[in-house]
Structure formats: structure tokens, C-alpha cells
Motif scaffolding. Structure first.
Motif: not given
Length: 308
Positions: A4, A55, A57, A81-82, A84, A121-122, A125, A147
Motif C-alpha cells: 500500500f 495499491y 493512494a 482503486r484508492h 482520488q 481512507f478506511k 484497506f 490521511y
């Protein structure tokens, strides 16, 4: 492995000049290019090129620059997918002045990267990742700092490996405040300039000692043509560089180093072995134009193993 990655996504505007101009001076450019860049995107592209699921972000604007900024990470299959999209701010950009030999000076426009929305953000993830790789530029300020802090907290609770890469601009902007957010990371990586600025030390050994006093015991110091220094609780060791010809642009070398180092550590290599592989990756990255111009592959790193 699954990573990540948190960091900036940008477009690099490269101008090739004979020297950096003085204030008020204009110098001609032999060549000008636009390339995908940003520490977050470059780390993600390099890790994906090394065969990992990645992934990313990050945040881009709704503008033509976004397509170029994301072109390389899309090409190598980074999971977006992350990612923005920002309706109000343009995609981040960096003006890079390159002089012969690969050295550079930069001017950055933060743009959308600084507005990474923490509400999106969760912690779950990270259930899909084995490690976090963070560019400290995300900690400079704005919503992206929140974040990044949430990602770090979630990773610590999961006892995940965290590789945090500094950056000259991040150190100059946030200084020692970065250390407050980065306590407890598995590895803190930086270059010599960043170490000296962060610790206000007069020597490498003094800088390392000050970071040890702050509780950072796993460090990597990238020292350019001298290679890199790997610091563990057991001691420090200088790892010799790989001689690589045709150095043209060092813009993405540090990110390639960090990606290869994280790859090696998670693959079970010792810190010294990881530093050796990372030295090669950083050198190879400087043989092409642009931060993501030369992506490192597993077969590239086999050269270091065969010579080893």
C-alpha cells in the motif's frame, strides 16, 4: 507481496540546461520534456515492475496532466482503486532543471496531491497489503497529512512493516516535525542532504547518532556515488555502489532505491543484501530520462546477486 503506497502523483517538466541560472538570469534549454513523476507514483511503478501487487493512494486533478501523470502506473498494472480525483485543484507538477551529469534543481507546485482526503481512507484497506511504503511528502501539510497519519496508525496497529522515504522538499518544509509522525516505522530512508537538514548535524555519524537518540534504529542513508549506509541496532555499514555508465537523470533514483530495498526486505534478504540490491536499482534508474523512465525488473537485481 502486496504494498500500500501513499504519496504524490505529478507531472515532471524537464528542462535540460548547461547550468542552473542565477536569480534574474535566463538560460537556454537544449531540450524540454513532460514525464510522469511524483514520489508516490514512482514508488508504486517500481514496486509493480518488481512483480508485486501495488495499491496507490494519491490524488490528481480533473485535467489533462492527470492522464500523463498516471500513464506509467497504469501501464505496469498498479491498482488505482484508492486514487482520488480533485475537482478544484490541478494535478501536481514539478519543474526540473537538469544539468550534464544528471544533477538537478526543482520547483514544485503541490496541487491536488496535498488534498488527499482522509475521510476516504478506511483501515480495512490495509487488510489487502503486506507492507506500507510512504513518501514523507504526504506528511508536509494539508489533508494529505491526516490521511498519511491514519495510514501509519492503522499499519502500526496491524504490526505491518512500514518503509518511510523522506525527500528533500519534505524535510525543508516540515523539518523535525516529520519525526513525530514517523516514530515506530520499520525503516526510515533518506539521502545525505536530508539527514543533515533533518538533524542539523555537522557529520553523517552525528546525524545518525541523533536519529538513534530519537528512537530510530533502522535507517538507510543514500550517499550518492559512495553507495548507501545501512544502520541497524547491531551497527552501521557502508555498501559500495554499482558502477553504472551513462548517468543522465537522477530524478527517480532515490525512489527506485527505496522500492528495491522494500522488495528485498520483504523477500527475506538481510538489510545488507537489501542495500546492495537497492544500490543497483538506484543506479539503473538514473540511466533514463524521467523519474519513471527506467523501471527495475527482477532480472536486473539478479545481476547484483550473481556478483555477490
Amino acid at each position: 507481496m502486496r504494498f500500500f503506497v501513499v504519496g504524490d502523483v505529478s507531472v515532471d517538466l524537464l528542462f535540460f540546461v548547461e547550468r542552473i541560472p542565477e536569480p534574474g538570469e535566463e538560460v537556454p534549454s537544449r531540450r524540454a520534456l513532460m514525464k510522469p513523476g511524483g514520489a508516490g507514483a514512482t514508488l508504486a511503478a517500481q514496486l509493480s515492475s518488481l512483480g508485486h501487487r501495488v495499491y496507490l493512494a494519491g490524488r490528481v486533478g480533473q485535467d489533462p496532466f492527470a492522464e500523463l501523470a498516471l500513464s506509467r502506473v497504469r501501464e505496469v498494472g498498479v491498482d488505482l482503486r484508492h486514487l482520488q480525483e480533485d475537482p478544484d485543484h490541478t494535478t501536481s507538477s514539478v519543474l526540473i532543471l537538469l544539468v550534464p551529469g544528471g544533477e538537478r534543481a526543482m520547483v514544485s507546485a503541490e496541487g491536488a496531491s496535498r488534498y488527499l482526503d482522509p475521510s476516504l481512507f478506511k483501515p480495512r484497506f490495509l487488510d489487502q497489503a503486506d507492507a506500507v511504503v510512504l513518501s514523507a511528502y504526504a506528511l508536509v501539510g494539508g489533508p494529505s497529512r491526516s490521511y498519511a497519519v491514519e495510514v501509519l496508525e492503522a499499519a502500526r496497529k496491524r504490526e505491518m512493516p512500514i518503509f518511510a522515504d523522506l525527500g528533500t522538499g519534505a524535510v525543508r518544509a516540515a523539518g523535525r516535525e516529520l519525526l513525530r509522525y514517523l516514530r515506530g516505522v520499520s525503516w526510515l530512508l533518506m539521502n545525505q542532504t536530508e539527514l543533515m537538514a533533518l538533524t542539523e548535524a555537522s557529520s553523517l555519524s552525528e546525524g545518525v547518532a541523533r536519529l538513534r537518540e530519537e528512537g530510530f534504529h533502522h535507517l538507510v542513508i543514500k550517499v550518492g556515488a559512495m553507495g548507501s549506509i545501512v544502520v541497524t541496532p547491531e551497527g552501521e555499514e557502508l555498501i559500495e555502489p554499482f558502477p553504472v555508465e551513462d548517468i543522465v537523470d537522477s530524478t527517480g533514483s532515490g525512489d527506485a532505491y527505496t522500492a528495491a530495498f522494500a522488495h528485498a526486505i520483504l523477500s527475506g534478504k538481510s538489510p545488507l543484501e537489501a542495500g546492495r540490491l537497492a544500490n543497483l536499482a538506484g543506479a539503473l534508474a538514473a540511466t533514463a530520462i524521467g523519474a519513471q523512465g527506467r523501471l527495475i525488473r527482477l532480472e536486473d537485481l539478479e545481476v547484483a546477486v550473481s556478483q555477490g
